[in-house]
Motif scaffolding. Structure first.
Motif, PDB file in Angstrom:
ATOM      1  N   TRP A 172       6.352  10.939 -48.488  1.00  0.00           N
ATOM      2  CA  TRP A 172       5.171  10.479 -47.746  1.00  0.00           C
ATOM      3  C   TRP A 172       4.024  11.475 -47.876  1.00  0.00           C
ATOM      4  O   TRP A 172       2.882  11.101 -48.108  1.00  0.00           O
ATOM      5  N   PHE A 173       4.337  12.774 -47.732  1.00  0.00           N
ATOM      6  CA  PHE A 173       3.287  13.788 -47.773  1.00  0.00           C
ATOM      7  C   PHE A 173       3.018  14.314 -49.177  1.00  0.00           C
ATOM      8  O   PHE A 173       1.914  14.739 -49.476  1.00  0.00           O
ATOM      9  N   GLY A 174       4.009  14.299 -50.044  1.00  0.00           N
ATOM     10  CA  GLY A 174       3.841  14.854 -51.382  1.00  0.00           C
ATOM     11  C   GLY A 174       2.982  13.993 -52.277  1.00  0.00           C
ATOM     12  O   GLY A 174       2.260  14.494 -53.138  1.00  0.00           O
ATOM     13  N   LEU A 175       3.058  12.691 -52.106  1.00  0.00           N
ATOM     14  CA  LEU A 175       2.267  11.765 -52.911  1.00  0.00           C
ATOM     15  C   LEU A 175       1.081  11.270 -52.107  1.00  0.00           C
ATOM     16  O   LEU A 175       0.815  10.089 -52.034  1.00  0.00           O
ATOM     17  N   TYR A 176       0.342  12.176 -51.488  1.00  0.00           N
ATOM     18  CA  TYR A 176      -0.722  11.797 -50.563  1.00  0.00           C
ATOM     19  C   TYR A 176      -1.961  11.268 -51.269  1.00  0.00           C
ATOM     20  O   TYR A 176      -2.824  10.681 -50.655  1.00  0.00           O
ATOM     21  N   THR A 177      -2.044  11.441 -52.588  1.00  0.00           N
ATOM     22  CA  THR A 177      -3.216  10.988 -53.315  1.00  0.00           C
ATOM     23  C   THR A 177      -3.364   9.476 -53.177  1.00  0.00           C
ATOM     24  O   THR A 177      -2.499   8.722 -53.609  1.00  0.00           O
ATOM     25  N   LEU A 216      16.331  11.034 -45.374  1.00  0.00           N
ATOM     26  CA  LEU A 216      15.230  11.221 -44.439  1.00  0.00           C
ATOM     27  C   LEU A 216      14.273  12.340 -44.852  1.00  0.00           C
ATOM     28  O   LEU A 216      13.062  12.111 -44.927  1.00  0.00           O
ATOM     29  N   PRO A 217      14.754  13.541 -45.174  1.00  0.00           N
ATOM     30  CA  PRO A 217      13.795  14.573 -45.612  1.00  0.00           C
ATOM     31  C   PRO A 217      13.100  14.212 -46.926  1.00  0.00           C
ATOM     32  O   PRO A 217      11.925  14.520 -47.116  1.00  0.00           O
ATOM     33  N   LEU A 218      13.815  13.529 -47.816  1.00  0.00           N
ATOM     34  CA  LEU A 218      13.197  13.122 -49.073  1.00  0.00           C
ATOM     35  C   LEU A 218      12.098  12.093 -48.842  1.00  0.00           C
ATOM     36  O   LEU A 218      11.050  12.131 -49.492  1.00  0.00           O
ATOM     37  N   LEU A 219      12.317  11.181 -47.914  1.00  0.00           N
ATOM     38  CA  LEU A 219      11.296  10.194 -47.604  1.00  0.00           C
ATOM     39  C   LEU A 219      10.066  10.841 -46.956  1.00  0.00           C
ATOM     40  O   LEU A 219       8.927  10.485 -47.266  1.00  0.00           O
ATOM     41  N   ALA A 259       2.717   6.850 -48.998  1.00  0.00           N
ATOM     42  CA  ALA A 259       2.912   5.839 -47.961  1.00  0.00           C
ATOM     43  C   ALA A 259       3.327   4.521 -48.579  1.00  0.00           C
ATOM     44  O   ALA A 259       4.212   3.831 -48.062  1.00  0.00           O
ATOM     45  N   MET A 260       2.717   4.165 -49.695  1.00  0.00           N
ATOM     46  CA  MET A 260       3.087   2.911 -50.354  1.00  0.00           C
ATOM     47  C   MET A 260       4.519   2.952 -50.878  1.00  0.00           C
ATOM     48  O   MET A 260       5.241   1.959 -50.793  1.00  0.00           O
ATOM     49  N   VAL A 261       4.959   4.093 -51.392  1.00  0.00           N
ATOM     50  CA  VAL A 261       6.323   4.216 -51.902  1.00  0.00           C
ATOM     51  C   VAL A 261       7.327   4.081 -50.763  1.00  0.00           C
ATOM     52  O   VAL A 261       8.323   3.355 -50.871  1.00  0.00           O
ATOM     53  N   VAL A 262       7.087   4.773 -49.655  1.00  0.00           N
ATOM     54  CA  VAL A 262       8.016   4.723 -48.520  1.00  0.00           C
ATOM     55  C   VAL A 262       8.025   3.332 -47.890  1.00  0.00           C
ATOM     56  O   VAL A 262       9.091   2.792 -47.564  1.00  0.00           O
TER      57      VAL A 262
END
Length: 96
Positions: A68-73, A61-64, A78-81
């Protein structure tokens, strides 16, 4: 009559709040689907699988959420999750 508009700063705050809520909900749903997949696959000992699934879901859960926020570019996180959630849902359908 002047047009009433929302200031750009308050719109940015609202967008960030909506993104945080959606990110946390999607991450929780993916972690929950992982848990359900583990319980569904271990038909002989579902209680042990549920205990292991809870640990895995709590670790993911924390990794997801960070993904979500780390790959915001360009909404890459969002697409990964969402893709991970789709794979978890499909694996649950394939197994059953």
């Amino acid at each position: 009559m002047p047009r009433v508009t929302v200031s750009p700063k308050s719109r940015l705050m609202l967008n960030r709040l909506v993104n945080a809520v959606v990110g946390c909900l999607c991450s929780y749903l993916v972690a929950h689907m992982l848990l359900m997949d583990l319980v569904q696959r271990a038909r002989s000992t579902p209680t042990n699988a549920a205990a292991a699934g809870h640990m895995i879901a709590l670790a993911c859960l924390p990794l997801l959420i960070l993904t979500w926020f780390g790959l915001y570019t360009r909404y890459r996180g969002a697409m990964v999750v969402i893709t991970a959630g789709g794979l978890a849902a499909l694996s649950g359908l394939v197994v059953s």
